[in-house]
Scaffold this motif. Structure first.
Motif, PDB file in Angstrom:
ATOM      1  N   LYS A 265      28.241  -1.528  13.066  1.00 33.67           N
ATOM      2  CA  LYS A 265      27.728  -2.749  13.678  1.00 33.67           C
ATOM      3  C   LYS A 265      26.351  -3.100  13.117  1.00 33.67           C
ATOM      4  O   LYS A 265      26.085  -4.257  12.750  1.00 33.67           O
ATOM      5  N   ASP A 266      25.471  -2.105  13.049  1.00 31.61           N
ATOM      6  CA  ASP A 266      24.107  -2.371  12.582  1.00 31.61           C
ATOM      7  C   ASP A 266      24.072  -2.724  11.093  1.00 31.61           C
ATOM      8  O   ASP A 266      23.310  -3.601  10.676  1.00 31.61           O
TER       9      ASP A 266
ATOM     10  N   TYR B  91      35.119   0.511  14.642  1.00 31.26           N
ATOM     11  CA  TYR B  91      34.978  -0.382  15.793  1.00 31.26           C
ATOM     12  C   TYR B  91      35.982   0.067  16.835  1.00 31.26           C
ATOM     13  O   TYR B  91      36.750   1.002  16.604  1.00 31.26           O
TER      14      TYR B  91
ATOM     15  N   TYR C 288      31.647   5.958  13.665  1.00 33.21           N
ATOM     16  CA  TYR C 288      30.618   5.194  12.945  1.00 33.21           C
ATOM     17  C   TYR C 288      30.466   3.786  13.527  1.00 33.21           C
ATOM     18  O   TYR C 288      29.965   2.882  12.864  1.00 33.21           O
ATOM     19  N   GLU C 289      30.907   3.611  14.756  1.00 40.14           N
ATOM     20  CA  GLU C 289      30.922   2.265  15.336  1.00 40.14           C
ATOM     21  C   GLU C 289      29.528   1.638  15.359  1.00 40.14           C
ATOM     22  O   GLU C 289      29.344   0.488  14.969  1.00 40.14           O
ATOM     23  N   ASN C 290      28.518   2.395  15.802  1.00 38.87           N
ATOM     24  CA  ASN C 290      27.156   1.840  15.868  1.00 38.87           C
ATOM     25  C   ASN C 290      26.592   1.591  14.475  1.00 38.87           C
ATOM     26  O   ASN C 290      25.937   0.563  14.235  1.00 38.87           O
TER      27      ASN C 290
END
Length: 381
Positions: free
Chosen positions: A97-98, A55, A92-94
């Motif tokens: 989140k997903d 994040y 790996y933020e996306n």
């Protein structure tokens, strides 16, 4: 103290010299994974450190005790530089989140008490990161988790850590057999966290005295409700606080502010008896409270089961196991009755209080250390 070298072949159980064995180490920037990386590098393994940015690390810098934040990326990189092995930071933020944060928010709004750390291990670290390790042509991936991988007559088995106070088996129950073939947990046999810190000091690691991460990494100070309100603006709707006998005792500002078993901060003072949250009815926007005995649960429906036993889960009408229904609770004896390959009814021999949908129910050997997997508690019937 040396790490586990009881396994034949090299210390990681592979039939090649350490110098020809590539190991990807998942480095959070904390003392545990740093010790794993430093030890394997010193033992001559071809170590590659990988840290995940999960994040916005700029915002996370201000939070003490978070993992995978900006300062942790810096600390992991520093260990790699000092010990002389390559280190990569992957955004790996996306994915996070997903795969983790969105479900956390939706589950919480549905009145459940989710455990995002389990989903992170299952859907991010032991899935996408593990595939990255394979892409890097690593022979295995090592982590700093406190859990043991032992070789049994039918292949690798999952076992609780020697140090019961550090054991992380509750958070790793969804590790599959295929993943277990590839994963290594070099800290699981150590007697205490103090032993890990002593090793970090011996290696001269700057993180030797770094505090352990606290709470969920993306939830500052354990304030779940504030995170949910940011993720789902307007989702917290007011409603009634209702006694189990039907009496309306007051109002609330949103079900997300309450958890099963909660006693303090209910906003309904002046009552003779102590009351606890016994149910969250999202559809009616009601927080249902009642006496402590209403928290007692004997029958628990479980789904999404990951079974790690040697025999098929449905090969028996019932399994006599011990189960853990919260990370902070000790395992309790239970009868696990399979309903399908991935669902079961769990009957606790001694009722538990505060069993909540969204938590994990993890299966253990009744006498011994083996972990037989587990599943997710849901409302069921």
């Amino acid at each position: 103290m040396a790490l586990d070298t009881d396994i034949p072949l090299n210390s990681l159980g592979l039939a090649k010299p350490p110098s020809e064995t590539r190991v990807v180490v998942a480095m959070s920037g904390g003392v545990d994974s740093s010790v794993v990386a430093a030890h394997l590098a010193q033992a001559g393994y071809d170590v590659v450190g990988v840290t995940l940015q999960l994040y916005d690390h700029g915002a996370a810098l201000a939070k003490k005790g978070a993992c995978c934040a900006g300062i942790d990326i810096h600390d992991a990189r520093r260990v790699a530089e000092e010990r002389g092995f390559p280190h990569y930071v992957l955004d790996y933020e996306n994915i996070f989140k997903d795969a983790v944060i969105d479900e956390f928010a939706d589950s919480y709004l549905a009145g459940a008490t989710p455990v995002p750390c389990i989903r992170c291990n299952e859907r991010v670290k032991f899935k996408d990161l593990l595939e990255t390790a394979r892409d890097l042509e690593a022979d295995c991936m090592a982590t700093g988790h406190y859990i043991q991988r032992k070789i049994g007559p039918h292949g690798p088995e999952l076992h609780r850590a020697v140090d019961a106070n550090r054991d992380q088996s509750y958070f790793l129950f969804s590790t599959t057999r295929e993943q277990l073939e590839y994963l290594r947990f070099p800290l699981g046999h150590l007697p205490s966290k103090e032993a890990t810190r002593a090793m970090a000091a011996d290696y001269g690691l700057a993180v030797a005295d770094k505090p352990d991460s606290q709470d969920i990494c993306f939830v500052p100070n354990g304030n779940y409700a504030s995170v949910i309100e940011k993720l789902r603006p307007g989702a917290a709707e007011p409603g009634e606080i209702v006694h189990a006998d039907g009496r309306v005792l007051g109002t609330h500002e949103g079900v997300i502010h309450y958890t099963i078993g909660q006693r303090r901060g209910l906003g309904i003072g002046g009552l003779a008896e102590p009351l606890y949250v016994v149910k969250l009815d999202v559809n009616k926007k009601q927080v249902v409270v009642g006496p402590k005995e209403l928290l007692s649960t004997r029958i628990i429906p479980v789904r999404e089961i990951n079974w790690l036993g040697d025999e098929p889960f449905e090969s028996r009408a019932a399994w006599h196991l011990s189960v853990k229904v919260r990370s902070t609770r000790p395992p309790r004896e239970a009868i696990v009755r399979p309903l399908s390959p991935t669902t079961a009814e769990v009957e606790l021999l001694t009722p538990e209080e505060g069993v909540s949908p969204g938590q994990a129910c993890v299966f253990y050997e009744t006498e011994g250390t083996r972990v037989f997997g587990g599943g997710w508690i849901w409302r069921g019937y």
